[in-house]
Design an enzyme around this catalytic site. Structure first.
Site, short mmCIF file in Angstrom:
data_model
loop_
_atom_site.label_atom_id
_atom_site.label_comp_id
_atom_site.label_asym_id
_atom_site.label_seq_id
_atom_site.Cartn_x
_atom_site.Cartn_y
_atom_site.Cartn_z
N ASP A 292 3.46 -4.20 7.84
CA ASP A 292 2.18 -3.50 7.76
C ASP A 292 1.08 -4.54 7.98
O ASP A 292 0.76 -5.31 7.09
CB ASP A 292 2.05 -2.83 6.38
CG ASP A 292 0.68 -2.19 6.18
OD1 ASP A 292 -0.14 -2.24 7.12
OD2 ASP A 292 0.43 -1.66 5.08
N HIS B 180 0.87 -1.18 0.00
CA HIS B 180 0.00 0.00 0.00
C HIS B 180 0.91 1.23 0.00
O HIS B 180 2.03 1.19 0.53
CB HIS B 180 -0.84 -0.04 1.28
CG HIS B 180 -1.91 0.99 1.39
ND1 HIS B 180 -1.65 2.29 1.77
CD2 HIS B 180 -3.24 0.91 1.19
CE1 HIS B 180 -2.80 2.96 1.81
NE2 HIS B 180 -3.77 2.15 1.46
N GLN C 118 -4.22 -5.18 7.03
CA GLN C 118 -5.27 -6.09 6.55
C GLN C 118 -5.26 -7.43 7.29
O GLN C 118 -6.20 -8.20 7.18
CB GLN C 118 -5.11 -6.34 5.04
CG GLN C 118 -5.36 -5.13 4.17
CD GLN C 118 -6.82 -4.66 4.19
OE1 GLN C 118 -7.73 -5.37 4.63
NE2 GLN C 118 -7.04 -3.45 3.71
C1 LIG Z 1 -2.44 -2.82 3.54
C2 LIG Z 1 -2.79 -1.42 3.99
N1 LIG Z 1 -1.86 -0.68 4.60
C3 LIG Z 1 -2.10 0.55 5.04
C4 LIG Z 1 -3.34 1.14 4.87
C5 LIG Z 1 -3.55 2.53 5.35
O1 LIG Z 1 -4.48 2.59 6.38
P1 LIG Z 1 -4.85 4.02 6.98
O2 LIG Z 1 -5.37 4.83 5.81
O3 LIG Z 1 -5.90 3.78 7.99
O4 LIG Z 1 -3.62 4.62 7.50
C6 LIG Z 1 -4.36 0.42 4.22
C7 LIG Z 1 -5.67 1.04 3.98
O5 LIG Z 1 -6.35 0.73 3.01
C8 LIG Z 1 -4.07 -0.90 3.78
O6 LIG Z 1 -5.01 -1.64 3.18
#
Ligand SMILES: Cc1ncc(COP(=O)(O)O)c(C=O)c1O
Length: 411
Positions: free
Chosen positions: A202, A125, A205
């Site tokens: 991260d 992401h 998910q």
């Molecule tokens: C794999 C992953 N990492 C990070 C994020 C970022 O999350 P946030 O916008 O709540 O910081 C998301 C959000 O869609 C995600 O799916």
């Protein structure tokens, strides 16, 4: 895996927003990977804080503050215990993005230098890409990406080749938000540590969808966000290894994160306060604590078993439809509870709109994963993702909607 059948059968009723209808039919929420819906117990916990206990945590000794502090720190303790980590090494942030920026800027800025290598993966992401690009630009470090195979896994050859280059950091997603791939986090962390890297995961998910034991994964930093785990927006979590958190400088500075402030310099608070500058997201953290109670009340194993069955059924039914392509692997055991797909001849935006008219809510777009989109040559995709409240009838409505898309667009 044990399932709590009675609770699961009726759990939809615990989500007030799911009472909404479109043309007399209940909405079908298939977008929990973007943001989950909120069960009543979480709403109640937030309302209770504002109604009965509002106070600024750690800022005084009268009853309201003592109660608010107990609620806030109690939430931290339950969240940390749930994932098998220490409360003092569990930091409240605003979201996963801020958690990852914290690591990149506080740890990365202090430890990366010219010529150092940061290894990411092609399936990240943007929130686990851009913060590293920023710090690498500031410090003269380099980024390389672990390749993704055609079936959506991390390419072991690429992992090996990049670890041979002795990176300073290896940062990867536990579960892909586009492909659903569950990466072998503990094994990757072990290999990356053996290569001398600091490991950043991260978990955004993963935490809502699969059992996560941080002591087993043994990463140095693990980041996630509250609003995908049935919690409120505005709160995220970073778990870090004590030794690293203690030696690295603060990220944000100001109130609460200090021990002593002199006119010329300051010293820092003990963990976790050192990384929680300013007034905390108090209601949000309390709400997240209630969300974790909601999840543990049902059991993450039961949630995984329930969503696994739905994912398996959806994969099977999608692959049966002419003109529909499932993206990523088709083994539900290697996937989280989400499926990206395409309909030949249909733009995902049109798919999303036609489904939306029937009350079926799915995500369309690049999913904040443009490097992955480019890797596969997709402009965008349509993604259906499950939450604990979904059932087989929701899959029926999605499939019905896909046939409507094909009919309306004359495909
Ligand atoms: C794999 C992953 N990492 C990070 C994020 C970022 O999350 P946030 O916008 O709540 O910081 C998301 C959000 O869609 C995600 O799916």
């Amino acid at each position: 895996m044990s399932v709590a059948p009675d609770r699961l059968a009726a759990v939809t009723e615990e989500f007030p927003v799911l009472r909404r209808t479109v043309d007399g039919r209940p909405i079908v929420y298939l977008d929990s990977a973007a943001t989950s819906q909120t069960p009543q117990v979480v709403i109640d916990a937030i309302v209770d804080y504002y109604t009965n206990h509002r106070g600024s945590v750690h800022r005084g000794v009268y009853d309201l503050i003592t109660e608010a502090t107990e609620l806030y720190e109690g939430a931290r303790e339950r969240i940390a215990a749930w994932l098998n980590w220490e409360a003092e090494e569990t930091i409240f942030t605003a979201n996963a993005t801020m958690s990852l920026n914290l690591v990149a800027q506080a740890w990365g800025h202090a430890n990366l230098g010219p010529g150092d290598l940061v290894v990411l993966t092609e399936m990240e992401h943007h929130s686990n890409v851009v913060p590293w690009q920023q710090v690498c630009a500031q410090r003269g470090a380099e980024i390389a990406y672990i390749a993704v195979t055609d079936t959506g896994e991390l390419d072991p050859g690429s992992v090996g080749a990049l670890l041979d280059r002795e990176p300073k950091v290896v940062a990867f997603t536990h579960v892909s938000n586009v492909l659903g791939t569950i990466n072998p986090a503990a094994e990757l962390a072990r290999q990356a540590h053996a290569a001398g890297a600091v490991v950043v995961v991260d978990g955004t998910q993963a935490v809502p969808q699969i059992p996560v034991d941080l002591a087993v994964i043994d990463a140095d930093f693990y980041a996630w966000t509250g609003h995908k785990v049935y919690g409120p927006t505005g709160v995220g979590v970073l778990h870090g290894r004590r030794a690293l958190l203690e030696e690295m400088p603060p990220f944000h500075s100001g109130g609460h994160m200090i021990s002593q402030v002199f006119t010329a310099s300051s010293t820092w608070s003990e963990l976790p306060g050192k990384f929680e500058a300013g007034t905390a997201p108090i209601a949000e953290a309390i709400g997240l604590g209630a969300a974790v109670d909601f999840v543990t009340g049902i059991g993450i194993d039961a949630i995984r078993a329930h969503e696994f069955a739905l994912t398996a059924e959806l994969l099977e039914r999608l692959t049966d439809i002419d003109g529909v392509t499932v993206h990523g692997g088709v083994d539900p055991a290697a996937r989280g509870a989400l499926v990206s797909f395409g309909i030949e001849g249909a733009h995902p935006h049109d798919i999303g709109e036609i489904l939306g008219r029937d009350g079926v809510c799915v995500r369309t777009g690049h999913h904040c994963a443009q490097p992955l989109m480019r890797r596969f040559g997709w402009g965008s995709t349509t993604r259906a993702s499950f939450g604990v409240h979904n059932g087989p009838a929701d899959i029926d409505r999605l499939i019905e909607g896909i046939h409507t898309v094909q009919r309306v667009l004359d495909l």
